[in-house]
Design a protein around this motif. Structure first.
Motif: not given
Lengths: 305, 305
Positions: A125-133
């Protein structure tokens, strides 16, 4: 620099590889699939698969690979030396080549390159957050994904692992196993003797068990959850782990969540109503993500047509 | 059957093998040591070591091996096929040959062949209860010992494992590690760069870590317990695990407890006063146990002189 007319996206994993070539002017597309290209399993095999796909698609489109901005999204990119080696083999053939982990291309595909929290539930299992800086650049942050030993709670291997742990605990205390789940697990791992499970049989299975073998037990847990309290408890803990992984992946954001991986569908139905409301369906897959990243590379290198 | 005049006890492990030959009439003893004879590591090597020790001692005592009742207590006897193979190689050379796991010979040695609960704390952990049954026969019952993945709580590898888990948790939440223990662990596993720990460095270490590598971290936990709350908590859980293993191994008996293994001394000082009162010092070692079991075989086969 050569005139760039095409982008190429590749999604390569442990069982198959898919590639898509897009003509940037006409938006015409060509797609082809082949065998595995996970870098850690068989590097030479992966190179051959990638070469064949590139030749196939550039042939179909009647273009030169130097007109192409390419993004490979591949499994097994943890070893940076291997990635560098791959980069050296292919980079000179393209206008630009970027290589990413397939988790990254999946996340970009999941919300069409927008901000998103992606949680993949497979063997691990793994989580990834894509987010504008603050500079408006999409950044990625990984949560978990440390492998079977440390973490991977919420994955299929850990589901199976807890069923084996229940079997061992019962065997230890009673000399036999008595719950419906642990009896099913005993039948599964006790392939030699169809009869009574022994310490020897458990010990031999454990000594050889890989994460994938534990993951093979996870359907037994799901199947028994409505009839066996032992299975029920494991599922309750599994759901709690997934909800925690979702929470940690979103962190202090209000991002929508996409569940991916072989266990996504099974687990999704078990989540709390509050968590379910956070979920959106994936807008695209890893191949879409690779093509999106190729478009981003195009802009970054000021190759926009 | 040949006249039996001697017993031979062997204690063989992963680093060395000790053998003792005793003349039953004169009680004269000969002892010799050699290299490893763990069956799973190097079977041919183990056979050579055992052959050399037998030749050496029978030569010193000027006796025939057919006059000898022998007991081998060896590491790595979990695979019954390998034990059968060893039995076939050596059995015809002795009046009687019994092969046991070194955990069994250790337990027989620990209380001089009397009833006892033995708890071994090494890289892993295992409990063994020796108890007379209603027929007056000493029976053995094993608790735990399932290996690193399932259980082994109380062993050195799990102590180290929990320190790595703490490191991962801190890194995950803060992007760096801040407790004194996890900083020490980071320095240990981060051998390439002496600077800041990275996700890559942790992932690579984890991908290659064997139980023995986790066990190498256990002294760090012990050293930091008085100054670092993270280490203190791991030690508290370790002590609780050992107390539980002792309890499960004694079960519903009033047996004295012998702690064995590389971690025994360190852990013994940390146990509760109640548990400490159950402990006795080992009366003998695994070699003594092998000789005791040879004496038992002598009586069982009615070869008593």
């Amino acid at each position: 620099m050569t005139n760039v007319n095409y982008i190429l996206g590749v999604d390569g994993g442990g069982t198959k590889t898919i590639a898509r070539l897009i003509n940037l002017t006409s938006q015409e597309q060509w797609q082809a699939a082949s065998g595995p290209s996970s870098l850690t399993n068989d590097f030479t095999g992966a190179v051959n698969v990638l070469n064949a796909l590139i030749d196939d698609l550039t042939g179909q489109a009647a273009c030169q690979s130097l007109e192409v901005v390419a993004v490979f999204g591949l499994a097994g990119t943890d070893d940076s030396d291997i990635v560098t080696k791959l980069q050296q083999i292919f980079a000179h053939r393209f206008a630009v080549l970027d290589i990413f982990n397939d988790a990254t291309t999946s996340a970009y595909g999941a919300n069409n390159g927008g901000e998103v929290a992606v949680v993949a539930l497979g063997t691990g299992s793994v989580g990834m957050r894509l987010q504008f800086n603050e500079q408006g650049k999409l950044t990625q942050h990984i949560v978990g994904g440390w492998g079977f030993l440390i973490g991977d709670e919420g994955g299929g291997a850990k589901l199976g692992y807890h069923s084996v742990q229940a079997l061992v605990t019962e065997f230890q205390h009673f000399g036999y196993v008595h719950s419906q789940l642990t009896q099913a697990v005993a039948r599964f791992i006790n392939t030699k003797d169809s009869g009574v499970i022994t310490r020897q049989a458990i010990a031999v299975w454990l000594a050889n068990a890989k994460p994938v073998n534990f993951a093979q037990l996870s359907p037994l847990v799901t199947q028994h959850q409505s009839v066996c309290p032992v299975a029920k408890e494991i599922i309750i803990n599994h759901v709690a782990s997934v909800e925690l992984l979702i929470k940690d992946t979103r962190a202090a954001t209000t991002l929508p969540v996409v569940l991916l991986g072989g266990l996504a569908q099974t687990t999704q139905t078990l989540l709390s109503a509050v968590t379910k409301r956070l979920l959106i369906n994936a807008k695209g897959d890893a191949l879409d993500g690779a093509c999106l990243l190729a478009n981003i590379a195009l802009k970054k290198h000021k190759l926009v047509r």
